[in-house]
Write an enzyme that holds these catalytic residues in place. Sequence first.
Site, PDB file in Angstrom:
ATOM      1  N   CYS A 223       0.845  -1.193   0.000  1.00  0.00           N
ATOM      2  CA  CYS A 223       0.000   0.000   0.000  1.00  0.00           C
ATOM      3  C   CYS A 223       0.881   1.243   0.000  1.00  0.00           C
ATOM      4  O   CYS A 223       1.836   1.330   0.776  1.00  0.00           O
ATOM      5  CB  CYS A 223      -0.909   0.009   1.232  1.00  0.00           C
ATOM      6  SG  CYS A 223      -1.970   1.460   1.332  1.00  0.00           S
ATOM      7  N   THR A 225      -0.602   4.450   0.110  1.00  0.00           N
ATOM      8  CA  THR A 225      -1.479   5.562   0.460  1.00  0.00           C
ATOM      9  C   THR A 225      -0.745   6.640   1.238  1.00  0.00           C
ATOM     10  O   THR A 225      -0.921   7.838   0.988  1.00  0.00           O
ATOM     11  CB  THR A 225      -2.681   5.049   1.284  1.00  0.00           C
ATOM     12  OG1 THR A 225      -3.493   4.220   0.452  1.00  0.00           O
ATOM     13  CG2 THR A 225      -3.523   6.197   1.818  1.00  0.00           C
TER      14      THR A 225
END
Length: 388
Positions: A223, A225
């Site tokens: 991830c 993000t």
Amino acid sequence: MTGEKIESVHTAKTSISVLVVVRPPRIYGVVFVWRKNRLRLENEIKLDFKDVLIRPKRSTLGSRKEVELMRNFKFKNSLGLYHGIPIMAANMDGVGTFEMARALKELGLFTCLVKTYTPEEIIDFFKSDQRLYQSVAVSIGITDADLVKWHEVYSQEHSVKYVCIDVANGYSENFVGFVKEFRDRYPEIVIIAGNVVTGEMTEELILSGADIVKVGIGPGSVCTTRIQTGVGYPQLSAIIECADAAHGLGGLVIADGGCTCAGDVAKAFGAGADYVMLGGMFAGHDEGGSKIIDGKVQFYGMSSKAANDKHFGGLKEYRASEGRDVQIPHRGKISDTIQEILGGLRSSCTYVGAKSLKNLSKCTTFIRCTQTHNSIFLSKETTDAKKV
């Protein structure tokens, strides 16, 4: 005080007001004041798995085999019951597959299926083994199409017990509204909802109908993000705070993301997590169904370009990739990895005197540290695997 005055100094380039306390003939002190609604800063230290170790304590346990890892839960809103080892496979390609669900069921673990299965595939899967209802969740988003998909599955398979309502940003009003609507329409279904990282939003979701809240924004191995958006929360602190909020209302939490080894799984449970969800640690196994090329398999985040290309015809023009696409070593059968994780978890319990997984959080004291392990002999291959 005689001779003192307070001057307010403002600059065009900053939103900070500087109050200078003047005591002639020199400046006595400076106080920084954040202007309301301009800039907020929380100074309390937040911690991740790498920042702490669990302090050992006296124990009456004579062997790891004395530790009970099975848990029993009664869910707050659906009133459903759970019995099993509360470790679950993430709803990701190469992890949340039908084959993985069958394997984990035999080992007493749980699976959240990847969202991209069709209703027909899901129905056939549950019909193949009635025992799967107790250990598998159907994953959906919050669109009308997701609701239609769920209804199609549930209308033919009324024994389906769990749904995972999964979005990257659990702070949207639309998400909370969807959870409320789903609870009203399906009062008997166990709702897993997320992701969030703060106590107040955990409470909001439970009060809106969720039984279990998924905790984690950006800690996952694939991830990005936090890199793309700058948004997130150190995972250990998020678990501690969200678990405290959820347990006060009778709800439960899942620690979703950030675990790289069995020790991290133990820390997550010690911090108060009721379940731990694993993606990278479960990736690369036979049950994931990924192609093996030169001893490696592909693994990617579900918001990555690779995932969007595969399932949605590419990234939308208003989106950026928020996931990695990596090659990881093939790891064989998932049962070997599960043995390592559960063995480490049992050992953690013996170090602190916890006779069961249920008691681990009660027996856990964390100590902050600058280094948690000695990595001098880690090979490059091992290091690469750890990054996943």
